[in-house]
Motif scaffolding. Structure first.
Motif, mmCIF file in Angstrom:
data_model
loop_
_atom_site.group_PDB
_atom_site.id
_atom_site.type_symbol
_atom_site.label_atom_id
_atom_site.label_comp_id
_atom_site.label_asym_id
_atom_site.label_seq_id
_atom_site.Cartn_x
_atom_site.Cartn_y
_atom_site.Cartn_z
ATOM 1 N N ALA A 318 0.881 -1.318 0.141
ATOM 2 C CA ALA A 318 -0.183 -0.150 -0.220
ATOM 3 C C ALA A 318 0.716 1.372 -0.104
ATOM 4 C CB ALA A 318 -0.651 0.000 0.803
ATOM 5 N N ALA A 319 2.220 0.909 0.688
ATOM 6 C CA ALA A 319 3.262 2.194 0.280
ATOM 7 C C ALA A 319 3.296 2.758 -0.846
ATOM 8 C CB ALA A 319 3.581 2.423 1.814
ATOM 9 N N GLU A 321 2.140 1.445 -3.898
ATOM 10 C CA GLU A 321 1.653 1.826 -4.352
ATOM 11 C C GLU A 321 0.939 3.724 -4.241
ATOM 12 O OE1 GLU A 321 -0.256 -2.161 -5.580
ATOM 13 O OE2 GLU A 321 -1.442 -1.173 -4.369
ATOM 14 N N LYS A 322 0.855 4.219 -2.909
ATOM 15 C CA LYS A 322 0.430 5.509 -2.461
ATOM 16 C C LYS A 322 1.721 6.232 -3.048
ATOM 17 C CE LYS A 322 -0.543 8.420 2.074
ATOM 18 N NZ LYS A 322 -0.184 7.912 3.074
ATOM 19 N N ALA A 334 5.110 7.186 2.987
ATOM 20 C CA ALA A 334 3.925 6.582 2.809
ATOM 21 C C ALA A 334 2.906 5.715 3.215
ATOM 22 C CB ALA A 334 3.959 6.267 1.294
ATOM 23 N N VAL A 338 -1.152 4.754 6.130
ATOM 24 C CA VAL A 338 -1.330 3.267 4.981
ATOM 25 C C VAL A 338 -2.055 2.446 5.654
ATOM 26 C CG1 VAL A 338 0.020 3.458 2.958
ATOM 27 C CG2 VAL A 338 0.359 1.434 5.341
ATOM 28 N N THR A 348 -4.120 0.424 10.694
ATOM 29 C CA THR A 348 -3.150 1.513 10.407
ATOM 30 C C THR A 348 -1.362 1.788 11.033
ATOM 31 O OG1 THR A 348 -5.682 2.206 9.584
ATOM 32 C CG2 THR A 348 -3.830 3.926 9.464
#
Length: 389
Positions: A318-319, A321-322, A334, A338, A348
């Motif tokens: 997720a980080a 992609e962020k 990031a 996330v 989170t």
């Protein structure tokens, strides 16, 4: 090295090679994630489950298209559950293998030795083990529990449900054992209890007999331990049973997988955890089904030390992609906030580089399973690393 360890290490190397072989599907340049874990030493009891969780996470991510169109490759090393082994493992991962990030479940001794190497190499590091708290680095995030989240359920239950007023504390003589019990002692005293004894055994020690004799003489209402996990948990629990001590016993470092391997020595022990296989939600059911399908008869019981490892790969995904990049400085920024909705529920990392967690107080049953006695949603980790930006 025992034949078992040789076979296990060969299996890890083969699994790593297999993970690497599939990276050509989407891109010639894989994202390499390092995993340093105690394949030998105190954590060798729990390491196989941690490796399996890592393998499943990578396979699921790759099957879904990887990260930013790139496949993920595992790089697994043995940190020998301690500082010297961790230095060697991290030198290999950071400077020889040049991994993009590190996701590791380790002893506190191994983590503390690794952090300077991580900082020099500027690698994002997700530490997935529960630990004593307040270990801070600009390059590290943590998704395991800390004392502020884990101690209160055990102590409060003993006070309210067992009438405990006096406690004896036992741990391994290193950062985790002393850090956990320092917090526990303060919490007990702040809530009107008294600690009548506190003893430590070296991390590689196996004979708890002198300490158990002191406990018997002190006549405490309850016993609480904080060991290195894995092997020390096994030796301590068996010797407690052998000594005939029957007072309420809370273990701040035991995991469900180790408990199932201990037979009746673990029966009746109280524990506080953010993950148990009995959690009833869709994410956990899917996780357990996938683990069973992937590993079958070789499956090691998913537990508090292996599930956060699985979850961390998706937090890293997720980080990246962020951030839109695997660039270390961008990924670190990031990682703040996330989220991943998995076996433990939504997680989170937004509190001082740590995460609020739902905690469960459980008691180990005769078959090694853990009965959940109480649940505590969204427990704050407190001010762990307020000065790290």
């Amino acid at each position: 090295m025992s034949q078992f360890k040789k076979q296990f290490l060969v299996g890890i190397i083969a699994a790593t090679a297999a993970a690497g072989a599939c990276t050509t599907v989407l891109a010639a340049d894989p994202i390499k994630i390092g995993v340093a874990v105690g394949l030998s030493g105190a954590n060798s009891v729990v390491a196989p489950a941690v490796v399996q969780s890592s393998q499943l996470a990578v396979e699921q991510i790759n099957a879904a298209g990887g990260i930013l169109g790139r496949q993920v490759q595992l790089e697994i090393t043995d940190d020998a559950s301690g500082a010297v082994g961790a230095q060697k493992a991290y030198d290999t991962l950071v400077f020889q293998n040049n991994v993009d990030a590190i996701i590791s479940m380790e002893t506190s001794a191994a983590r503390n030795a690794a952090l300077p190497i991580v900082a020099r190499g500027k690698k994002p590091f997700i530490y997935t083990s529960f630990y004593e708290g307040r270990s801070c680095s600009p390059w590290m995030y943590v998704n395991g529990w800390v004392p502020e989240q884990q101690v209160a359920p055990v102590v409060d239950y003993f006070v309210k449900n067992k009438g405990a007023k006096t406690f004896y504390l036992v741990g391994n003589d290193y950062a985790f054992g002393r850090g956990m019990l320092e917090f526990t002692k303060k919490y007990i005293e702040q809530h009107g209890g008294k600690v009548v004894g506190e003893e430590y055994l070296p991390i590689d020690g196996t004979d708890w007999t002198p300490i158990l004799s002191k406990i018997r003489s002190a006549h405490p209402d309850a016993l609480i331990s904080a060991t290195a996990g894995g092997a020390p948990n096994v030796s301590l629990a068996k010797q407690i049973k052998g000594a005939g001590l029957t007072l309420p016993y809370g273990n701040l470092a035991i995991d469900e997988g180790t408990a199932k391997s201990m037979g009746d020595a673990a029966t009746g022990t109280y524990m506080s955890a953010s993950y148990l296989t009995s959690i009833d939600n869709a994410g956990n059911k899917a996780f357990l089904t996938a683990m069973d399908k992937r590993f079958g008869k070789d499956l090691k019981t998913p537990n508090e030390l292996s599930e956060p490892q699985y979850e961390a790969f998706f937090l890293y995904k997720a980080a990246v992609e962020k951030a839109g990049s695997t660039d270390s400085s961008k990924v670190i920024k990031a990682l703040d906030r996330v989220s991943f909705d998995g076996p433990r529920g939504p997680v989170t990392m937004d509190k001082s580089r740590h995460t609020p967690l739902a905690m469960r107080l459980g008691q180990i049953q005769a078959d090694g399973s853990v009965k959940i006695l109480q649940s505590f949603p969204d427990v704050d980790p407190g001010a762990q690393c307020p000065n790290i930006k």
